[in-house]
Write a protein that holds these residues in place. Structure first.
Motif, PDB file in Angstrom:
ATOM      1  N   GLY A 121       5.409   2.250   1.953  1.00 33.05           N
ATOM      2  CA  GLY A 121       6.679   2.619   1.564  1.00 33.05           C
ATOM      3  C   GLY A 121       7.750   1.793   0.733  1.00 33.05           C
ATOM      4  O   GLY A 121       8.749   1.920   0.845  1.00 33.05           O
ATOM      5  N   SER A 122       6.921   0.788   0.078  1.00 36.93           N
ATOM      6  CA  SER A 122       7.544  -0.362  -0.595  1.00 36.93           C
ATOM      7  C   SER A 122       7.268  -0.540  -2.033  1.00 36.93           C
ATOM      8  O   SER A 122       6.003   0.020  -2.258  1.00 36.93           O
ATOM      9  CB  SER A 122       7.564  -1.493   0.075  1.00 36.93           C
ATOM     10  OG  SER A 122       8.021  -2.729  -0.492  1.00 36.93           O
ATOM     11  N   ALA A 123       7.985  -0.966  -2.699  1.00 43.30           N
ATOM     12  CA  ALA A 123       7.578  -1.259  -4.253  1.00 43.30           C
ATOM     13  C   ALA A 123       6.905  -2.697  -4.306  1.00 43.30           C
ATOM     14  O   ALA A 123       6.547  -2.942  -5.567  1.00 43.30           O
ATOM     15  CB  ALA A 123       8.928  -0.984  -5.049  1.00 43.30           C
ATOM     16  N   ALA A 124       6.461  -3.348  -3.373  1.00 43.64           N
ATOM     17  CA  ALA A 124       5.994  -4.536  -3.357  1.00 43.64           C
ATOM     18  C   ALA A 124       4.532  -4.334  -4.053  1.00 43.64           C
ATOM     19  O   ALA A 124       3.871  -3.653  -3.660  1.00 43.64           O
ATOM     20  CB  ALA A 124       5.733  -5.259  -2.090  1.00 43.64           C
ATOM     21  N   THR A 125       4.371  -5.325  -5.112  1.00 39.00           N
ATOM     22  CA  THR A 125       3.003  -5.489  -5.610  1.00 39.00           C
ATOM     23  C   THR A 125       2.036  -6.234  -4.663  1.00 39.00           C
ATOM     24  O   THR A 125       2.497  -7.021  -3.601  1.00 39.00           O
ATOM     25  CB  THR A 125       3.015  -6.213  -6.957  1.00 39.00           C
ATOM     26  OG1 THR A 125       3.383  -7.559  -6.726  1.00 39.00           O
ATOM     27  CG2 THR A 125       3.966  -5.414  -7.853  1.00 39.00           C
ATOM     28  N   PRO A 126       0.782  -5.966  -4.699  1.00 42.98           N
ATOM     29  CA  PRO A 126      -0.230  -7.141  -4.099  1.00 42.98           C
ATOM     30  C   PRO A 126       0.086  -8.399  -4.172  1.00 42.98           C
ATOM     31  O   PRO A 126      -0.112  -9.185  -3.259  1.00 42.98           O
ATOM     32  CB  PRO A 126      -1.393  -6.518  -4.500  1.00 42.98           C
ATOM     33  CG  PRO A 126      -1.636  -4.959  -5.144  1.00 42.98           C
ATOM     34  CD  PRO A 126       0.061  -5.015  -5.658  1.00 42.98           C
ATOM     35  N   ALA A 127       0.594  -8.959  -5.512  1.00 46.01           N
ATOM     36  CA  ALA A 127       0.958 -10.162  -5.379  1.00 46.01           C
ATOM     37  C   ALA A 127       2.083 -10.698  -4.730  1.00 46.01           C
ATOM     38  O   ALA A 127       1.952 -11.740  -4.182  1.00 46.01           O
ATOM     39  CB  ALA A 127       0.815 -10.689  -7.098  1.00 46.01           C
ATOM     40  N   ASP A 128       3.110  -9.834  -4.633  1.00 47.23           N
ATOM     41  CA  ASP A 128       4.272  -9.875  -4.013  1.00 47.23           C
ATOM     42  C   ASP A 128       4.036 -10.114  -2.623  1.00 47.23           C
ATOM     43  O   ASP A 128       4.563 -10.939  -1.608  1.00 47.23           O
ATOM     44  CB  ASP A 128       5.450  -9.104  -4.395  1.00 47.23           C
ATOM     45  CG  ASP A 128       5.766  -9.193  -5.695  1.00 47.23           C
ATOM     46  OD1 ASP A 128       5.762 -10.321  -6.298  1.00 47.23           O
ATOM     47  OD2 ASP A 128       6.381  -8.018  -6.347  1.00 47.23           O
ATOM     48  N   ALA A 129       3.173  -9.255  -2.103  1.00 47.13           N
ATOM     49  CA  ALA A 129       2.666  -9.024  -0.625  1.00 47.13           C
ATOM     50  C   ALA A 129       2.124 -10.380  -0.355  1.00 47.13           C
ATOM     51  O   ALA A 129       2.435 -10.927   0.973  1.00 47.13           O
ATOM     52  CB  ALA A 129       2.040  -7.860  -0.354  1.00 47.13           C
ATOM     53  N   ALA A 130       1.280 -10.779  -0.979  1.00 45.15           N
ATOM     54  CA  ALA A 130       0.510 -12.064  -0.703  1.00 45.15           C
ATOM     55  C   ALA A 130       1.512 -13.295  -0.744  1.00 45.15           C
ATOM     56  O   ALA A 130       1.317 -14.126   0.178  1.00 45.15           O
ATOM     57  CB  ALA A 130      -0.682 -12.359  -1.951  1.00 45.15           C
ATOM     58  N   ARG A 131       2.570 -13.355  -1.600  1.00 50.12           N
ATOM     59  CA  ARG A 131       3.498 -14.416  -1.525  1.00 50.12           C
ATOM     60  C   ARG A 131       4.245 -14.339  -0.343  1.00 50.12           C
ATOM     61  O   ARG A 131       4.326 -15.393   0.343  1.00 50.12           O
ATOM     62  CB  ARG A 131       4.433 -14.374  -2.977  1.00 50.12           C
ATOM     63  CG  ARG A 131       4.005 -14.685  -4.111  1.00 50.12           C
ATOM     64  CD  ARG A 131       4.646 -14.285  -5.147  1.00 50.12           C
ATOM     65  NE  ARG A 131       6.181 -15.326  -5.125  1.00 50.12           N
ATOM     66  CZ  ARG A 131       7.397 -14.918  -5.630  1.00 50.12           C
ATOM     67  NH1 ARG A 131       7.409 -13.794  -6.172  1.00 50.12           N
ATOM     68  NH2 ARG A 131       8.307 -15.654  -5.470  1.00 50.12           N
ATOM     69  N   ALA A 132       4.637 -13.239   0.209  1.00 53.18           N
ATOM     70  CA  ALA A 132       5.196 -13.179   1.357  1.00 53.18           C
ATOM     71  C   ALA A 132       4.520 -13.388   2.614  1.00 53.18           C
ATOM     72  O   ALA A 132       5.089 -13.901   3.623  1.00 53.18           O
ATOM     73  CB  ALA A 132       5.769 -11.607   1.470  1.00 53.18           C
ATOM     74  N   THR A 188       0.889  -1.148  -0.019  1.00 56.54           N
ATOM     75  CA  THR A 188       0.024  -0.037  -0.070  1.00 56.54           C
ATOM     76  C   THR A 188       0.926   1.153   0.080  1.00 56.54           C
ATOM     77  O   THR A 188       1.945   1.270   0.251  1.00 56.54           O
ATOM     78  CB  THR A 188      -0.855   0.220   1.139  1.00 56.54           C
ATOM     79  OG1 THR A 188       0.011   0.246   2.332  1.00 56.54           O
ATOM     80  CG2 THR A 188      -1.858  -1.415   1.465  1.00 56.54           C
ATOM     81  N   PRO A 189       0.278   2.459  -0.429  1.00 58.00           N
ATOM     82  CA  PRO A 189       1.158   3.536  -0.343  1.00 58.00           C
ATOM     83  C   PRO A 189       1.867   3.833   1.148  1.00 58.00           C
ATOM     84  O   PRO A 189       2.975   4.209   0.952  1.00 58.00           O
ATOM     85  CB  PRO A 189       0.177   4.936  -0.812  1.00 58.00           C
ATOM     86  CG  PRO A 189      -1.025   4.195  -1.554  1.00 58.00           C
ATOM     87  CD  PRO A 189      -1.150   2.625  -0.852  1.00 58.00           C
ATOM     88  N   ARG A 190       1.081   3.638   2.100  1.00 60.24           N
ATOM     89  CA  ARG A 190       1.863   3.879   3.498  1.00 60.24           C
ATOM     90  C   ARG A 190       2.882   2.994   3.652  1.00 60.24           C
ATOM     91  O   ARG A 190       3.655   2.918   4.710  1.00 60.24           O
ATOM     92  CB  ARG A 190       0.476   3.876   4.512  1.00 60.24           C
ATOM     93  CG  ARG A 190       0.252   2.659   4.907  1.00 60.24           C
ATOM     94  CD  ARG A 190      -0.702   2.677   6.116  1.00 60.24           C
ATOM     95  NE  ARG A 190      -1.467   1.217   6.143  1.00 60.24           N
ATOM     96  CZ  ARG A 190      -2.118   1.105   7.271  1.00 60.24           C
ATOM     97  NH1 ARG A 190      -2.008   2.121   8.257  1.00 60.24           N
ATOM     98  NH2 ARG A 190      -2.525  -0.436   7.552  1.00 60.24           N
TER      99      ARG A 190
END
Length: 365
Positions: free
Chosen positions: A157-168, A153-155
């Motif tokens: 402060g990361s360039a992670a995509t929603p798909a990358d965040a879900a994988r994490a 999310t914008p808050r």
């Protein structure tokens, strides 16, 4: 077998790269501010309990320059982002999330094991009570997932995509499940007279290896690395975790309290079936049989004298448990480094992974 000069726990020390201290400091510098911010979101008194546990405050809430741990996991998360060709900052959310889960496990483990000291001071459950330790541990575990989802999310402060965040998130929650499974096995082993080396390794793969594996891959996942890269880094962390735990098991028997910050003979007093014990029991000789008889005797469980525990440590060493565990740490260290060969990365990043692995195996605390 006493550690030789220039060694720690019998593992030969090479000249320690100067970068190790810097890597750990970088992990603390980048990950501690967001870690503090997310802990501050907890409702009172959980925020105060967590701050004490992390070593940021004393029991009255006053700030202290405490020992918050080695910060190996945050350092690995930042490095794994760099292994994927991203800036170290891309791994900050991963480092924070893993550190939250790690400290959830410490809070609960201290209570379940009855440990009264950690990092040279009273454990949180002895200061604030068991109920608060349980609640704060639960809260830290859930905050880890929130941190990763916020990374996309914008808050965040990361360039992670929603798909990358879900994988994490998947990576972290799977590691957390394995960690809990490992702790459950560890507790059950205390009620058994004999545990095989294979069972012990499987338990430690969950209790320690799973979270270090997640730390070594999570930054790369947040940076959008492909599965091949993430899987290789995860294998590195898995074997590094087993090396770490092997050394921890040695320190749990032969480590000095003033160095480790943990109770002297703590593992022996609880009759933990750690690697040195399992290996000694599997040896089958005279010392091994005497050790088995002692562990099967219910008399004095948890109340043995220092002399009795020292004699038990000597039996473990005579049966080869100490030497076998030292060699296992070396084997896992070597296997961890081999996994790095599958990931294209700069020499500097590779050298930092190697330095951290050396640090984990050659240590006194």
């Amino acid at each position: 077998m006493e550690a030789r000069p220039g060694t720690a726990n019998g593992v030969t020390a090479q000249a320690e790269p100067v970068s190790v201290a810097e890597l750990l400091a970088r992990g603390r510098t980048l990950c501690t501010p967001p870690l503090r911010a997310v802990v501050a979101q907890l409702a009172p008194p959980m925020d105060a309990v967590a701050s004490y546990h992390f070593g940021w405050t004393d029991r009255t809430g006053r700030p202290v320059a405490g020992d918050g741990g080695k910060a190996v996991r945050p350092a690995l998360a930042l490095l794994s982002a760099e292994a994927a060709g991203a800036p170290a900052a891309a791994g900050v959310a991963g480092g924070v999330a893993v550190e939250l889960v790690h400290n959830f496990s410490l809070l609960h483990d201290d209570l379940m094991d009855g440990d009264e000291t950690r990092r040279h001071r009273a454990t949180a459950w002895t200061v604030f009570g068991p109920a608060q330790a349980i609640l704060v541990g639960d809260a830290l575990a859930t905050l880890g997932t929130e941190v990763l989802l916020d990374a996309a999310t914008p808050r965040g402060g990361s360039a992670a995509t929603p798909a990358d965040a879900a994988r994490a998130v998947r990576l972290l929650t799977t590691a957390t499940r394995k960690l809990i499974d490992g702790q459950a096995r560890d507790l059950s082993f205390e009620q058994r007279d004999v545990v095989s080396v294979e069972e012990c390794l499987e338990m430690e793969a969950g209790k320690t290896g799973a979270l270090l594996a997640a730390a070594a891959a999570i930054g790369a996942v947040l940076a959008g690395a492909d599965d091949r890269t993430a899987d290789a880094l995860e294998r590195y962390g898995h074997h590094l975790g087993l090396a770490f735990q092997a050394v921890d098991d040695l320190l749990g028997i032969w480590g000095a309290t003033e160095v480790t910050g943990k109770p002297h003979w703590g593992d022996l007093r609880q009759r933990k079936k750690s690697l040195p014990v399992a290996a000694a029991l599997a040896e089958g000789g005279t010392a091994s049989r005497r050790l088995a008889e002692q562990l099967a005797d219910p008399v004095g469980r948890g109340e043995e004298s220092e002399q009795t525990l020292a004699a038990r440590a000597a039996l473990i060493e005579q049966a080869g448990g100490r030497a076998w565990t030292q060699e296992e740490a070396r084997r896992r260290h070597k296997t961890a480094l081999a996994a790095l060969d599958e990931v294209p990365m700069t020499d500097e990043v590779r050298g930092n992974f190697v330095a951290l692995a050396e640090f984990v195996v050659v240590r006194e605390r």
